[in-house]
Design an enzyme around this catalytic site. Sequence first.
Site, mmCIF file in Angstrom:
data_model
loop_
_atom_site.group_PDB
_atom_site.id
_atom_site.type_symbol
_atom_site.label_atom_id
_atom_site.label_comp_id
_atom_site.label_asym_id
_atom_site.label_seq_id
_atom_site.Cartn_x
_atom_site.Cartn_y
_atom_site.Cartn_z
ATOM 1 N N TYR A 162 -14.201 -3.102 9.920
ATOM 2 C CA TYR A 162 -12.879 -2.444 9.927
ATOM 3 C C TYR A 162 -12.263 -2.581 11.306
ATOM 4 O O TYR A 162 -11.084 -2.941 11.443
ATOM 5 C CB TYR A 162 -13.026 -0.973 9.553
ATOM 6 C CG TYR A 162 -11.721 -0.214 9.498
ATOM 7 C CD1 TYR A 162 -11.265 0.494 10.608
ATOM 8 C CD2 TYR A 162 -10.954 -0.198 8.344
ATOM 9 C CE1 TYR A 162 -10.074 1.188 10.572
ATOM 10 C CE2 TYR A 162 -9.753 0.497 8.300
ATOM 11 C CZ TYR A 162 -9.323 1.196 9.418
ATOM 12 O OH TYR A 162 -8.129 1.888 9.389
ATOM 13 N N GLY B 46 0.835 -1.203 0.000
ATOM 14 C CA GLY B 46 0.000 0.000 0.000
ATOM 15 C C GLY B 46 0.863 1.243 0.000
ATOM 16 O O GLY B 46 0.587 2.211 0.711
ATOM 17 N N LYS C 23 -8.678 -4.600 12.382
ATOM 18 C CA LYS C 23 -7.562 -3.952 13.053
ATOM 19 C C LYS C 23 -7.277 -4.591 14.421
ATOM 20 O O LYS C 23 -6.124 -4.682 14.845
ATOM 21 C CB LYS C 23 -7.805 -2.460 13.168
ATOM 22 C CG LYS C 23 -7.845 -1.756 11.791
ATOM 23 C CD LYS C 23 -6.573 -2.004 10.982
ATOM 24 C CE LYS C 23 -6.565 -1.243 9.666
ATOM 25 N NZ LYS C 23 -5.329 -1.412 8.885
ATOM 26 N N ALA D 54 -12.858 -4.883 13.503
ATOM 27 C CA ALA D 54 -12.471 -6.289 13.707
ATOM 28 C C ALA D 54 -11.141 -6.589 13.022
ATOM 29 O O ALA D 54 -10.276 -7.276 13.583
ATOM 30 C CB ALA D 54 -13.566 -7.207 13.168
ATOM 31 N N ALA E 140 1.759 3.300 -2.599
ATOM 32 C CA ALA E 140 1.635 4.277 -3.687
ATOM 33 C C ALA E 140 1.233 5.666 -3.204
ATOM 34 O O ALA E 140 1.630 6.675 -3.799
ATOM 35 C CB ALA E 140 0.609 3.791 -4.703
HETATM 36 N N1 LIG Z 1 -5.957 7.335 7.405
HETATM 37 C C1 LIG Z 1 -6.207 7.019 8.679
HETATM 38 O O1 LIG Z 1 -6.863 7.774 9.429
HETATM 39 C C2 LIG Z 1 -5.692 5.738 9.240
HETATM 40 C C3 LIG Z 1 -5.257 4.698 8.417
HETATM 41 N N2 LIG Z 1 -4.829 3.542 8.994
HETATM 42 C C4 LIG Z 1 -4.376 2.429 8.160
HETATM 43 O O2 LIG Z 1 -3.221 2.856 7.444
HETATM 44 C C5 LIG Z 1 -3.060 2.058 6.269
HETATM 45 C C6 LIG Z 1 -2.826 2.966 5.082
HETATM 46 O O3 LIG Z 1 -3.998 3.729 4.932
HETATM 47 P P1 LIG Z 1 -3.995 5.198 4.312
HETATM 48 O O4 LIG Z 1 -2.632 5.575 3.856
HETATM 49 O O5 LIG Z 1 -4.712 6.080 5.253
HETATM 50 O O6 LIG Z 1 -4.963 4.926 3.086
HETATM 51 P P2 LIG Z 1 -4.882 5.328 1.535
HETATM 52 O O7 LIG Z 1 -6.204 4.921 0.987
HETATM 53 O O8 LIG Z 1 -4.414 6.714 1.386
HETATM 54 O O9 LIG Z 1 -3.732 4.358 0.957
HETATM 55 C C7 LIG Z 1 -3.908 2.982 0.963
HETATM 56 C C8 LIG Z 1 -3.028 2.390 -0.128
HETATM 57 O O10 LIG Z 1 -3.199 0.976 -0.110
HETATM 58 C C9 LIG Z 1 -3.431 0.523 -1.435
HETATM 59 N N3 LIG Z 1 -4.215 -0.712 -1.456
HETATM 60 C C10 LIG Z 1 -5.528 -0.850 -1.190
HETATM 61 N N4 LIG Z 1 -5.903 -2.128 -1.349
HETATM 62 C C11 LIG Z 1 -4.797 -2.812 -1.733
HETATM 63 C C12 LIG Z 1 -4.537 -4.163 -2.044
HETATM 64 N N5 LIG Z 1 -5.520 -5.071 -2.057
HETATM 65 N N6 LIG Z 1 -3.280 -4.508 -2.369
HETATM 66 C C13 LIG Z 1 -2.286 -3.592 -2.391
HETATM 67 N N7 LIG Z 1 -2.460 -2.292 -2.107
HETATM 68 C C14 LIG Z 1 -3.711 -1.919 -1.781
HETATM 69 C C15 LIG Z 1 -4.170 1.661 -2.104
HETATM 70 O O11 LIG Z 1 -4.062 1.570 -3.525
HETATM 71 C C16 LIG Z 1 -3.430 2.856 -1.533
HETATM 72 O O12 LIG Z 1 -2.298 3.171 -2.288
HETATM 73 C C17 LIG Z 1 -4.342 1.215 6.182
HETATM 74 O O13 LIG Z 1 -4.080 -0.083 6.675
HETATM 75 C C18 LIG Z 1 -5.317 1.933 7.111
HETATM 76 O O14 LIG Z 1 -6.286 1.061 7.637
HETATM 77 C C19 LIG Z 1 -4.775 3.365 10.367
HETATM 78 C C20 LIG Z 1 -5.171 4.377 11.191
HETATM 79 C C21 LIG Z 1 -5.644 5.631 10.691
HETATM 80 C C1 LIG Z 2 -13.634 5.269 10.275
HETATM 81 C C2 LIG Z 2 -12.176 4.851 10.122
HETATM 82 C C3 LIG Z 2 -11.397 5.995 9.586
HETATM 83 C C4 LIG Z 2 -10.054 6.011 9.393
HETATM 84 C C5 LIG Z 2 -9.137 4.876 9.639
HETATM 85 C C6 LIG Z 2 -8.750 4.669 11.036
HETATM 86 O O1 LIG Z 2 -8.238 3.615 11.340
HETATM 87 C C7 LIG Z 2 -8.975 5.713 12.035
HETATM 88 C C8 LIG Z 2 -8.966 5.435 13.357
HETATM 89 C C9 LIG Z 2 -9.039 6.538 14.289
HETATM 90 C C10 LIG Z 2 -9.481 6.491 15.524
HETATM 91 C C11 LIG Z 2 -10.109 5.364 16.170
HETATM 92 C C12 LIG Z 2 -10.459 5.496 17.491
HETATM 93 C C13 LIG Z 2 -11.088 4.429 18.234
HETATM 94 C C14 LIG Z 2 -11.441 4.689 19.498
HETATM 95 C C15 LIG Z 2 -12.063 3.611 20.332
HETATM 96 O O2 LIG Z 2 -11.097 3.113 21.170
HETATM 97 C C16 LIG Z 2 -13.198 4.208 21.170
HETATM 98 O O3 LIG Z 2 -12.594 5.005 22.153
HETATM 99 C C17 LIG Z 2 -14.077 5.100 20.307
HETATM 100 C C18 LIG Z 2 -15.284 5.553 21.080
HETATM 101 C C19 LIG Z 2 -16.113 6.397 20.472
HETATM 102 C C20 LIG Z 2 -15.775 6.924 19.118
HETATM 103 C C21 LIG Z 2 -17.001 7.126 18.271
HETATM 104 C C22 LIG Z 2 -17.101 6.036 17.243
HETATM 105 O O4 LIG Z 2 -17.095 4.869 17.678
HETATM 106 O O5 LIG Z 2 -17.116 6.342 16.047
#
Ligand SMILES: NC(=O)C1=CN([C@@H]2O[C@H](COP(=O)(O)OP(=O)(O)OC[C@H]3O[C@@H](n4cnc5c(N)ncnc54)[C@H](O)[C@@H]3O)[C@@H](O)[C@H]2O)C=CC1
Ligand SMILES: CC/C=C\CC(=O)/C=C/C=C\C=C\C=C\[C@@H](O)[C@@H](O)C/C=C\CCC(=O)O
Length: 265
Positions: free
Chosen positions: A159, A20, A163, A161, A22
């Site tokens: 999602y 991922g 993570k 689950a 790119a």
């Molecule tokens: N953006 C956020 O708030 C958060 C993101 N994450 C995690 O971070 C990681 C990266 O996410 P982001 O950079 O935010 O997303 P993004 O959508 O900007 O980038 C994800 C990249 O993964 C690639 N991708 C998707 N499916 C694929 C597959 N089957 N095989 C190979 N590549 C694939 C996409 O083409 C893209 O380049 C993910 O695992 C996401 O769950 C975790 C916490 C927070």
């Molecule tokens: C919707 C997913 C979006 C972006 C990817 C991602 O992984 C972002 C995660 C960011 C924060 C996650 C926080 C989780 C917190 C939990 O531990 C609870 O404290 C959350 C409790 C209430 C939050 C409200 C809600 O559940 O949406």
Amino acid sequence: MLRLTSPKMALDGKIAVVTGAAVGIGEAIARTLLQNSATVVLLDVNDAAGKAVVEDVTKQYGEDKALFLRCNVESEEQIKAAFQKTVDTFGGIDILCNNAGILNESEWEKTVSVNLLGVVRGTYVALQHMNKLTGGRGGVVVNTASMAGLGPLVSCPVYTATKHGVVGFTRAMAAASAVSGYGVRCNAICPHFVQTDLITNIKSKLGQFSHLDDATNQMMENTGLLTVSEVAESVLELVMDETKNGDVLMILKQGKQYITFPSMQ
Ligand SMILES: NC(=O)C1=CN([C@@H]2O[C@H](COP(=O)(O)OP(=O)(O)OC[C@H]3O[C@@H](n4cnc5c(N)ncnc54)[C@H](O)[C@@H]3O)[C@@H](O)[C@H]2O)C=CC1
Ligand SMILES: CC/C=C\CC(=O)/C=C/C=C\C=C\C=C\[C@@H](O)[C@@H](O)C/C=C\CCC(=O)O
């Protein structure tokens, strides 16, 4: 203190694979590893963006420091081919960042296949090349989980689950590796919200739970957004610190913290 190498040479000679890679967090991880002299293979399904990153970093770090390979982490065959190409081209794998992930509560089976099974597939195939017991030279795996791997997000149960699964798999894999003598460390990062494409139009990605987007959006507004560079620096910390195995690093705007889990003994 006499430095034998500059700080930015710390990963000189190390071969890294980032999935991922790119755009978003994965791109930042790749760039940060390159900044520290690693050679990086970027895997993604977004050919255009992936090739553009490699073209850009090649200007900065020279030929043969970065390679893009199209690879869908849902396919074990494609992962095997990409990792074999990496070994054939650069001589081995020292670092694997299982970062690819999606948010799609409608296509939830795909979400499981990419976010969780992709991490398992990548780890198991990489071990065939990294495991000291099978001719490898050891190394480190860093898996991108999420804060949703530590607590539930009401708007995206699947999602969440996936993570939670990444966190559990990482910790168990780290213990298995240590007990078995594989020489491969496994760690996870749990970032809060990060400014990437993934968080755009979240409501459209929540499927049957789209009516619950307010709570998630409110949390995003309350906590602010991490930058991809902040996340990549945490990955670098887990790569470089050889004492870290089975560690889970929570990354918040206000700072980062290693998670302690209830003892099972
Ligand atoms: N953006 C956020 O708030 C958060 C993101 N994450 C995690 O971070 C990681 C990266 O996410 P982001 O950079 O935010 O997303 P993004 O959508 O900007 O980038 C994800 C990249 O993964 C690639 N991708 C998707 N499916 C694929 C597959 N089957 N095989 C190979 N590549 C694939 C996409 O083409 C893209 O380049 C993910 O695992 C996401 O769950 C975790 C916490 C927070
Ligand atoms: C919707 C997913 C979006 C972006 C990817 C991602 O992984 C972002 C995660 C960011 C924060 C996650 C926080 C989780 C917190 C939990 O531990 C609870 O404290 C959350 C409790 C209430 C939050 C409200 C809600 O559940 O949406």
